[in-house]
Design an enzyme around this catalytic site. Structure first.
Site: not given
Ligand SMILES: [Zn+2]
Length: 458
Positions: A273, A324
Protein backbone atom coordinates in the site's frame (compact mmCIF):
# COMPACT_ATOMS: atom_id res chain seq x y z
CA UNK A 1 8.90 -31.17 -19.60
CA UNK A 2 7.63 -27.92 -21.13
CA UNK A 3 4.50 -28.20 -23.32
CA UNK A 4 6.19 -26.17 -26.01
CA UNK A 5 9.96 -25.99 -25.69
CA UNK A 6 10.46 -23.80 -28.74
CA UNK A 7 8.28 -20.78 -29.56
CA UNK A 8 8.37 -18.08 -32.19
CA UNK A 9 6.42 -14.87 -31.57
CA UNK A 10 5.76 -12.14 -34.14
CA UNK A 11 6.44 -9.64 -31.29
CA UNK A 12 7.49 -10.16 -27.70
CA UNK A 13 8.04 -7.83 -24.73
CA UNK A 14 11.65 -8.03 -23.63
CA UNK A 15 13.31 -5.60 -21.19
CA UNK A 16 13.08 -2.26 -22.95
CA UNK A 17 9.89 -2.94 -24.89
CA UNK A 18 8.52 -4.74 -27.93
CA UNK A 19 10.90 -6.67 -30.16
CA UNK A 20 10.09 -8.28 -33.50
CA UNK A 21 10.34 -11.94 -34.53
CA UNK A 22 11.44 -13.49 -31.26
CA UNK A 23 12.53 -17.09 -30.70
CA UNK A 24 12.08 -18.41 -27.14
CA UNK A 25 13.31 -21.73 -25.82
CA UNK A 26 12.14 -23.16 -22.47
CA UNK A 27 14.22 -25.70 -20.56
CA UNK A 28 13.06 -28.81 -18.70
CA UNK A 29 13.37 -26.79 -15.47
CA UNK A 30 10.52 -24.51 -16.60
CA UNK A 31 12.80 -21.54 -17.18
CA UNK A 32 13.73 -19.68 -20.34
CA UNK A 33 16.99 -20.88 -21.85
CA UNK A 34 17.06 -18.55 -24.81
CA UNK A 35 15.27 -15.39 -25.95
CA UNK A 36 16.48 -14.15 -29.34
CA UNK A 37 14.82 -11.28 -31.23
CA UNK A 38 15.22 -10.59 -34.95
CA UNK A 39 14.79 -14.15 -36.25
CA UNK A 40 12.64 -13.50 -39.33
CA UNK A 41 11.94 -17.16 -40.14
CA UNK A 42 10.58 -19.46 -37.44
CA UNK A 43 13.08 -22.27 -36.79
CA UNK A 44 12.01 -25.84 -37.65
CA UNK A 45 9.80 -27.37 -34.97
CA UNK A 46 8.92 -24.04 -33.35
CA UNK A 47 5.35 -23.34 -32.28
CA UNK A 48 4.42 -20.22 -34.26
CA UNK A 49 2.30 -17.97 -32.05
CA UNK A 50 -0.64 -16.13 -33.58
CA UNK A 51 -0.15 -12.91 -31.60
CA UNK A 52 2.31 -10.89 -29.53
CA UNK A 53 3.79 -12.44 -26.40
CA UNK A 54 3.88 -10.66 -23.04
CA UNK A 55 5.52 -11.92 -19.86
CA UNK A 56 3.14 -12.81 -17.00
CA UNK A 57 3.13 -10.57 -13.94
CA UNK A 58 3.38 -11.48 -10.28
CA UNK A 59 0.34 -10.60 -8.19
CA UNK A 60 2.35 -9.39 -5.21
CA UNK A 61 -0.42 -9.16 -2.62
CA UNK A 62 -3.26 -11.61 -2.04
CA UNK A 63 -5.45 -12.80 0.82
CA UNK A 64 -7.10 -15.69 -1.04
CA UNK A 65 -9.93 -16.23 1.46
CA UNK A 66 -11.21 -12.72 0.79
CA UNK A 67 -12.31 -13.86 -2.67
CA UNK A 68 -15.31 -15.36 -0.85
CA UNK A 69 -16.23 -11.83 0.15
CA UNK A 70 -15.90 -9.93 -3.16
CA UNK A 71 -19.17 -8.20 -4.01
CA UNK A 72 -20.62 -9.03 -0.61
CA UNK A 73 -19.72 -5.81 1.24
CA UNK A 74 -21.11 -3.16 -1.05
CA UNK A 75 -24.10 -2.06 1.06
CA UNK A 76 -23.92 0.58 3.76
CA UNK A 77 -25.93 -0.34 6.81
CA UNK A 78 -25.07 2.52 9.18
CA UNK A 79 -24.45 6.23 8.92
CA UNK A 80 -21.01 5.74 7.40
CA UNK A 81 -18.85 2.89 6.18
CA UNK A 82 -15.06 2.68 6.11
CA UNK A 83 -12.12 0.28 6.16
CA UNK A 84 -12.70 -0.67 9.79
CA UNK A 85 -16.38 -1.62 9.39
CA UNK A 86 -15.45 -3.56 6.22
CA UNK A 87 -12.81 -5.37 8.23
CA UNK A 88 -15.32 -6.44 10.89
CA UNK A 89 -17.48 -8.00 8.18
CA UNK A 90 -14.44 -9.63 6.54
CA UNK A 91 -13.58 -11.26 9.89
CA UNK A 92 -16.94 -13.05 9.85
CA UNK A 93 -15.71 -15.06 6.81
CA UNK A 94 -12.24 -15.43 8.31
CA UNK A 95 -13.70 -17.00 11.45
CA UNK A 96 -15.70 -19.63 9.57
CA UNK A 97 -13.62 -20.88 6.66
CA UNK A 98 -12.08 -24.40 6.90
CA UNK A 99 -8.92 -25.62 5.15
CA UNK A 100 -10.98 -27.50 2.52
CA UNK A 101 -13.12 -24.42 1.91
CA UNK A 102 -10.01 -22.24 1.65
CA UNK A 103 -8.63 -24.62 -0.99
CA UNK A 104 -11.86 -24.35 -3.01
CA UNK A 105 -11.99 -20.55 -2.78
CA UNK A 106 -8.29 -20.22 -3.62
CA UNK A 107 -8.58 -22.58 -6.62
CA UNK A 108 -11.38 -20.43 -8.11
CA UNK A 109 -9.34 -17.30 -7.42
CA UNK A 110 -6.20 -18.73 -8.99
CA UNK A 111 -8.00 -19.74 -12.20
CA UNK A 112 -9.31 -16.17 -12.40
CA UNK A 113 -5.87 -14.69 -11.71
CA UNK A 114 -4.32 -16.82 -14.48
CA UNK A 115 -7.02 -15.61 -16.87
CA UNK A 116 -6.27 -12.08 -15.63
CA UNK A 117 -2.63 -12.36 -16.68
CA UNK A 118 -0.96 -13.19 -13.38
CA UNK A 119 1.34 -16.22 -13.42
CA UNK A 120 2.47 -15.96 -9.79
CA UNK A 121 0.69 -14.95 -6.60
CA UNK A 122 2.15 -13.90 -3.24
CA UNK A 123 -0.12 -14.95 -0.37
CA UNK A 124 0.08 -12.62 2.63
CA UNK A 125 -1.06 -15.47 4.83
CA UNK A 126 -2.34 -14.60 8.28
CA UNK A 127 -5.36 -16.92 8.50
CA UNK A 128 -3.27 -19.75 9.92
CA UNK A 129 -4.95 -21.44 12.90
CA UNK A 130 -8.08 -23.47 13.60
CA UNK A 131 -11.52 -21.98 14.25
CA UNK A 132 -10.83 -21.89 18.00
CA UNK A 133 -7.48 -20.16 17.55
CA UNK A 134 -5.35 -23.24 18.29
CA UNK A 135 -2.82 -24.39 15.69
CA UNK A 136 -3.93 -27.34 13.54
CA UNK A 137 -2.20 -30.68 14.21
CA UNK A 138 -0.13 -29.76 11.19
CA UNK A 139 0.39 -26.03 11.82
CA UNK A 140 0.69 -25.51 8.05
CA UNK A 141 -2.72 -27.00 7.20
CA UNK A 142 -4.02 -23.68 5.82
CA UNK A 143 -0.76 -23.12 3.89
CA UNK A 144 -1.06 -26.52 2.22
CA UNK A 145 -4.65 -25.66 1.25
CA UNK A 146 -3.26 -22.69 -0.69
CA UNK A 147 -0.41 -24.77 -2.13
CA UNK A 148 -2.83 -27.50 -3.27
CA UNK A 149 -5.04 -24.92 -4.97
CA UNK A 150 -2.02 -23.44 -6.74
CA UNK A 151 -0.83 -26.89 -7.86
CA UNK A 152 -4.29 -27.78 -9.19
CA UNK A 153 -4.54 -24.58 -11.22
CA UNK A 154 -0.90 -24.27 -12.31
CA UNK A 155 -0.17 -20.79 -10.94
CA UNK A 156 3.15 -20.05 -9.18
CA UNK A 157 2.82 -19.38 -5.45
CA UNK A 158 4.90 -17.66 -2.79
CA UNK A 159 3.49 -18.07 0.72
CA UNK A 160 4.34 -15.36 3.23
CA UNK A 161 3.43 -16.49 6.77
CA UNK A 162 2.49 -13.40 8.75
CA UNK A 163 3.66 -12.15 12.14
CA UNK A 164 0.50 -10.98 13.94
CA UNK A 165 0.31 -10.56 17.69
CA UNK A 166 -1.84 -7.61 18.73
CA UNK A 167 -4.84 -5.52 17.68
CA UNK A 168 -3.12 -2.13 17.89
CA UNK A 169 -0.07 -0.34 19.23
CA UNK A 170 -1.21 -0.80 22.84
CA UNK A 171 -4.09 -3.23 22.35
CA UNK A 172 -4.05 -6.99 22.88
CA UNK A 173 -5.31 -9.30 20.15
CA UNK A 174 -9.11 -9.38 19.88
CA UNK A 175 -10.98 -12.65 20.11
CA UNK A 176 -12.05 -12.34 16.47
CA UNK A 177 -8.34 -12.23 15.51
CA UNK A 178 -7.52 -15.51 17.26
CA UNK A 179 -6.82 -17.43 14.05
CA UNK A 180 -4.02 -14.96 13.20
CA UNK A 181 -1.87 -15.11 16.38
CA UNK A 182 1.79 -15.91 15.67
CA UNK A 183 5.22 -15.32 17.15
CA UNK A 184 8.41 -14.52 15.27
CA UNK A 185 9.57 -18.11 15.86
CA UNK A 186 6.34 -19.60 14.45
CA UNK A 187 6.57 -17.42 11.36
CA UNK A 188 10.20 -18.33 10.80
CA UNK A 189 9.48 -22.06 11.23
CA UNK A 190 6.49 -21.88 8.87
CA UNK A 191 8.55 -20.23 6.13
CA UNK A 192 11.36 -22.79 6.61
CA UNK A 193 8.92 -25.73 6.40
CA UNK A 194 7.25 -24.39 3.26
CA UNK A 195 10.64 -23.91 1.60
CA UNK A 196 11.79 -27.39 2.74
CA UNK A 197 8.71 -29.03 1.15
CA UNK A 198 10.35 -28.35 -2.24
CA UNK A 199 7.05 -28.46 -4.06
CA UNK A 200 7.28 -27.35 -7.69
CA UNK A 201 6.87 -23.61 -8.15
CA UNK A 202 6.19 -23.01 -4.43
CA UNK A 203 8.31 -20.41 -2.65
CA UNK A 204 8.35 -18.95 0.86
CA UNK A 205 8.92 -15.51 2.28
CA UNK A 206 8.08 -13.66 5.48
CA UNK A 207 5.50 -11.06 6.38
CA UNK A 208 4.69 -8.68 9.19
CA UNK A 209 1.03 -7.75 9.28
CA UNK A 210 1.67 -4.08 10.09
CA UNK A 211 3.41 -1.97 12.68
CA UNK A 212 0.15 -1.79 14.64
CA UNK A 213 -0.12 -5.62 14.76
CA UNK A 214 3.49 -6.53 15.64
CA UNK A 215 5.79 -5.12 18.32
CA UNK A 216 9.19 -3.61 17.58
CA UNK A 217 10.77 -6.43 19.62
CA UNK A 218 9.10 -9.19 17.62
CA UNK A 219 9.87 -7.49 14.32
CA UNK A 220 13.54 -7.25 15.21
CA UNK A 221 13.53 -10.88 16.43
CA UNK A 222 12.13 -11.99 13.05
CA UNK A 223 14.61 -9.85 11.15
CA UNK A 224 17.50 -11.33 13.16
CA UNK A 225 16.34 -14.86 12.27
CA UNK A 226 16.09 -13.77 8.63
CA UNK A 227 19.71 -12.66 8.40
CA UNK A 228 21.00 -14.30 5.25
CA UNK A 229 17.46 -15.30 4.19
CA UNK A 230 17.03 -14.49 0.51
CA UNK A 231 13.20 -14.50 0.38
CA UNK A 232 11.00 -11.41 0.37
CA UNK A 233 9.72 -9.66 3.53
CA UNK A 234 6.31 -8.04 3.07
CA UNK A 235 4.49 -5.62 5.38
CA UNK A 236 1.22 -3.65 5.18
CA UNK A 237 2.21 -0.05 5.80
CA UNK A 238 0.57 3.39 5.80
CA UNK A 239 -2.69 2.15 4.26
CA UNK A 240 -4.91 4.15 6.61
CA UNK A 241 -4.48 7.66 8.00
CA UNK A 242 -5.57 6.33 11.42
CA UNK A 243 -2.63 3.90 11.30
CA UNK A 244 -0.24 6.76 10.52
CA UNK A 245 -1.66 8.80 13.41
CA UNK A 246 -1.43 5.85 15.83
CA UNK A 247 2.16 5.14 14.78
CA UNK A 248 3.12 8.79 15.26
CA UNK A 249 1.54 8.78 18.71
CA UNK A 250 3.21 5.51 19.73
CA UNK A 251 6.67 5.95 18.22
CA UNK A 252 7.06 9.59 17.21
CA UNK A 253 7.52 8.52 13.59
CA UNK A 254 5.29 7.83 10.60
CA UNK A 255 5.17 4.10 9.63
CA UNK A 256 7.61 4.18 6.70
CA UNK A 257 9.70 6.74 8.55
CA UNK A 258 9.88 4.34 11.51
CA UNK A 259 11.03 1.42 9.32
CA UNK A 260 13.72 3.65 7.85
CA UNK A 261 14.73 5.06 11.25
CA UNK A 262 15.18 1.53 12.62
CA UNK A 263 17.35 0.68 9.60
CA UNK A 264 15.21 -2.35 8.80
CA UNK A 265 14.67 -1.80 5.08
CA UNK A 266 16.69 -3.50 2.35
CA UNK A 267 15.88 -4.82 -1.15
CA UNK A 268 14.01 -7.83 0.31
CA UNK A 269 11.36 -5.58 1.87
CA UNK A 270 8.07 -4.96 0.05
CA UNK A 271 5.91 -2.15 1.44
CA UNK A 272 2.28 -3.00 0.71
CA UNK A 273 0.00 0.00 0.00
CA UNK A 274 2.43 2.75 1.18
CA UNK A 275 -0.50 5.07 0.54
CA UNK A 276 0.15 7.92 2.96
CA UNK A 277 3.70 9.18 2.60
CA UNK A 278 5.81 12.32 2.74
CA UNK A 279 8.66 12.91 0.25
CA UNK A 280 11.32 12.08 2.87
CA UNK A 281 9.82 8.60 3.26
CA UNK A 282 9.88 7.99 -0.50
CA UNK A 283 13.51 9.05 -0.53
CA UNK A 284 14.34 6.72 2.37
CA UNK A 285 12.71 3.79 0.56
CA UNK A 286 14.65 4.67 -2.60
CA UNK A 287 17.93 4.62 -0.70
CA UNK A 288 17.12 1.26 0.91
CA UNK A 289 16.31 -0.56 -2.33
CA UNK A 290 12.97 -1.79 -0.89
CA UNK A 291 9.94 -2.13 -3.18
CA UNK A 292 6.33 -0.95 -2.99
CA UNK A 293 3.20 -3.04 -3.72
CA UNK A 294 0.22 -0.98 -4.85
CA UNK A 295 -3.30 -2.46 -4.84
CA UNK A 296 -5.39 0.17 -6.66
CA UNK A 297 -8.73 -1.66 -6.98
CA UNK A 298 -8.79 -2.67 -3.31
CA UNK A 299 -7.49 0.72 -2.14
CA UNK A 300 -10.33 2.35 -4.10
CA UNK A 301 -12.88 -0.14 -2.80
CA UNK A 302 -11.82 0.46 0.81
CA UNK A 303 -11.51 4.22 0.48
CA UNK A 304 -7.87 4.11 1.57
CA UNK A 305 -6.64 7.11 -0.39
CA UNK A 306 -4.30 7.54 -3.36
CA UNK A 307 -0.63 6.65 -3.26
CA UNK A 308 1.90 9.13 -4.61
CA UNK A 309 2.36 7.19 -7.85
CA UNK A 310 4.34 9.95 -9.62
CA UNK A 311 6.60 10.23 -6.55
CA UNK A 312 7.31 6.50 -6.44
CA UNK A 313 7.86 6.36 -10.22
CA UNK A 314 10.20 9.34 -10.25
CA UNK A 315 12.24 7.92 -7.35
CA UNK A 316 12.87 4.71 -9.30
CA UNK A 317 11.53 2.56 -6.44
CA UNK A 318 10.67 -1.02 -7.57
CA UNK A 319 6.87 -1.25 -7.94
CA UNK A 320 4.46 -4.17 -8.15
CA UNK A 321 0.70 -4.55 -7.97
CA UNK A 322 -1.53 -6.82 -5.91
CA UNK A 323 -5.22 -7.63 -6.00
CA UNK A 324 -5.36 -7.88 -2.19
CA UNK A 325 -9.11 -8.32 -1.40
CA UNK A 326 -9.81 -9.49 -4.98
CA UNK A 327 -12.51 -7.03 -5.96
CA UNK A 328 -10.47 -6.95 -9.20
CA UNK A 329 -8.60 -9.95 -10.57
CA UNK A 330 -6.76 -8.79 -13.68
CA UNK A 331 -3.71 -6.59 -13.88
CA UNK A 332 -5.07 -4.48 -16.73
CA UNK A 333 -7.65 -3.06 -14.32
CA UNK A 334 -4.99 -2.36 -11.69
CA UNK A 335 -2.75 -0.46 -14.13
CA UNK A 336 -5.77 1.46 -15.46
CA UNK A 337 -6.68 2.60 -11.96
CA UNK A 338 -3.13 3.49 -11.04
CA UNK A 339 -3.27 6.02 -13.85
CA UNK A 340 -6.94 7.05 -13.62
CA UNK A 341 -6.72 7.86 -9.90
CA UNK A 342 -3.95 10.33 -10.67
CA UNK A 343 -5.78 11.81 -13.68
CA UNK A 344 -8.88 12.44 -11.58
CA UNK A 345 -7.14 14.29 -8.76
CA UNK A 346 -4.61 16.15 -10.91
CA UNK A 347 -6.92 16.89 -13.86
CA UNK A 348 -4.11 15.84 -16.22
CA UNK A 349 -3.60 12.95 -18.64
CA UNK A 350 -0.80 10.37 -18.97
CA UNK A 351 0.57 11.10 -15.51
CA UNK A 352 2.59 7.87 -15.41
CA UNK A 353 4.28 8.60 -18.73
CA UNK A 354 7.88 9.80 -18.64
CA UNK A 355 8.81 11.01 -22.16
CA UNK A 356 12.00 12.56 -20.76
CA UNK A 357 13.34 9.02 -20.27
CA UNK A 358 11.79 7.62 -23.45
CA UNK A 359 8.58 6.37 -21.78
CA UNK A 360 5.81 8.30 -23.53
CA UNK A 361 3.20 5.55 -23.03
CA UNK A 362 1.64 5.39 -19.55
CA UNK A 363 0.67 1.73 -19.86
CA UNK A 364 4.09 0.65 -21.13
CA UNK A 365 5.90 2.59 -18.41
CA UNK A 366 3.71 1.10 -15.66
CA UNK A 367 3.92 -2.40 -17.14
CA UNK A 368 7.71 -2.26 -17.46
CA UNK A 369 8.11 -1.05 -13.89
CA UNK A 370 5.74 -3.67 -12.44
CA UNK A 371 7.41 -6.39 -14.49
CA UNK A 372 10.83 -5.38 -13.15
CA UNK A 373 9.51 -5.36 -9.58
CA UNK A 374 7.95 -8.83 -9.86
CA UNK A 375 11.26 -10.65 -9.22
CA UNK A 376 12.04 -9.14 -5.81
CA UNK A 377 8.41 -9.21 -4.64
CA UNK A 378 8.16 -12.96 -5.24
CA UNK A 379 11.72 -13.85 -4.26
CA UNK A 380 12.82 -14.69 -7.82
CA UNK A 381 16.24 -13.74 -9.13
CA UNK A 382 14.86 -12.50 -12.46
CA UNK A 383 11.52 -12.04 -14.18
CA UNK A 384 10.15 -11.66 -17.70
CA UNK A 385 11.15 -12.94 -21.11
CA UNK A 386 14.84 -13.30 -20.25
CA UNK A 387 17.06 -16.39 -19.90
CA UNK A 388 16.93 -17.79 -16.37
CA UNK A 389 13.48 -16.42 -15.49
CA UNK A 390 10.40 -18.64 -15.21
CA UNK A 391 8.99 -19.46 -18.65
CA UNK A 392 5.76 -17.55 -17.97
CA UNK A 393 3.98 -15.79 -20.83
CA UNK A 394 0.66 -14.47 -22.15
CA UNK A 395 -0.39 -14.73 -25.79
CA UNK A 396 -2.27 -11.61 -26.93
CA UNK A 397 -5.25 -12.12 -29.25
CA UNK A 398 -5.09 -9.23 -31.74
CA UNK A 399 -8.58 -10.22 -32.97
CA UNK A 400 -10.30 -9.32 -29.72
CA UNK A 401 -12.55 -6.23 -29.76
CA UNK A 402 -10.22 -3.87 -27.89
CA UNK A 403 -7.35 -4.61 -30.29
CA UNK A 404 -9.13 -4.61 -33.65
CA UNK A 405 -7.27 -2.23 -35.97
CA UNK A 406 -4.71 -1.35 -33.30
CA UNK A 407 -1.05 -1.71 -34.36
CA UNK A 408 0.78 -4.22 -32.18
CA UNK A 409 3.14 -1.40 -31.13
CA UNK A 410 0.14 0.09 -29.25
CA UNK A 411 -1.29 -3.21 -27.97
CA UNK A 412 -0.42 -2.54 -24.33
CA UNK A 413 -2.00 0.93 -24.45
CA UNK A 414 -5.25 -0.60 -25.73
CA UNK A 415 -5.13 -3.59 -23.38
CA UNK A 416 -4.99 -1.22 -20.40
CA UNK A 417 -7.07 1.75 -21.56
CA UNK A 418 -9.71 0.19 -23.84
CA UNK A 419 -12.26 -2.11 -22.23
CA UNK A 420 -13.89 -4.54 -22.10
CA UNK A 421 -11.34 -6.94 -23.45
CA UNK A 422 -11.23 -10.71 -23.31
CA UNK A 423 -8.90 -12.81 -21.23
CA UNK A 424 -5.58 -13.81 -22.70
CA UNK A 425 -5.74 -16.36 -25.48
CA UNK A 426 -3.07 -18.55 -23.84
CA UNK A 427 -1.27 -18.40 -20.50
CA UNK A 428 1.99 -20.27 -19.91
CA UNK A 429 3.47 -20.93 -16.46
CA UNK A 430 6.91 -22.51 -16.14
CA UNK A 431 6.74 -23.78 -19.72
CA UNK A 432 3.28 -25.38 -19.36
CA UNK A 433 0.01 -24.07 -20.77
CA UNK A 434 -2.29 -23.22 -17.86
CA UNK A 435 -4.84 -21.63 -20.22
CA UNK A 436 -5.10 -22.67 -23.87
CA UNK A 437 -7.43 -20.97 -26.37
CA UNK A 438 -9.04 -19.15 -23.44
CA UNK A 439 -9.87 -22.37 -21.58
CA UNK A 440 -8.50 -23.58 -18.24
CA UNK A 441 -9.07 -27.35 -18.19
CA UNK A 442 -10.04 -27.43 -14.49
CA UNK A 443 -12.18 -24.27 -14.51
CA UNK A 444 -15.62 -25.93 -14.63
CA UNK A 445 -14.96 -28.42 -11.83
CA UNK A 446 -13.33 -25.73 -9.68
CA UNK A 447 -16.26 -23.34 -10.24
CA UNK A 448 -18.71 -26.03 -9.06
CA UNK A 449 -16.73 -26.55 -5.86
CA UNK A 450 -16.44 -22.81 -5.30
CA UNK A 451 -20.19 -22.28 -5.68
CA UNK A 452 -20.91 -25.06 -3.17
CA UNK A 453 -18.40 -23.58 -0.72
CA UNK A 454 -19.87 -20.09 -1.09
CA UNK A 455 -23.29 -21.57 -0.33
CA UNK A 456 -21.93 -23.32 2.76
CA UNK A 457 -20.21 -20.15 3.99
CA UNK A 458 -23.57 -18.34 3.69
ZN1 LIG B 1 -3.62 -6.89 2.48
Amino acid sequence: MPDAALLWAPQAWTPGGWREHVVLRAGDDGRWREVTPGVATPPPGALVLSGPLLPGLANAHSHAFQRAFAGRAERREGKSDDFWSWRDRMYRVALRISPAQLRDVAAQLYVELLKGGYTEVCEFHYLQHGLDGRPYDDPLEMSWALADAAAETGIGLTILPVLYERAGFAKPLRDDQRRFRTSAEQVWQAAASIADARRPRLGAGLAIHSLRAASAESISALVRKAEGFAGPIHIHVAEQTAEVDDCLAATGARPIGWLARERLLDPRWQLVHATHTVPEEIDAVRQSGAGVVLCPSTEANLGDGLADVPGWLAAGVPLTIGSDSHVGREWREELRWLEYGQRLVRRQRNVAAAPEVGQAASAEHLFGRVLAGSAAASGASSWGLVPGAWADALVVDMHEDALLGVPSSHALDALVFSSPSRSWRDVMVAGRWAVRDGVHPRAAAIADRFAATMHALG
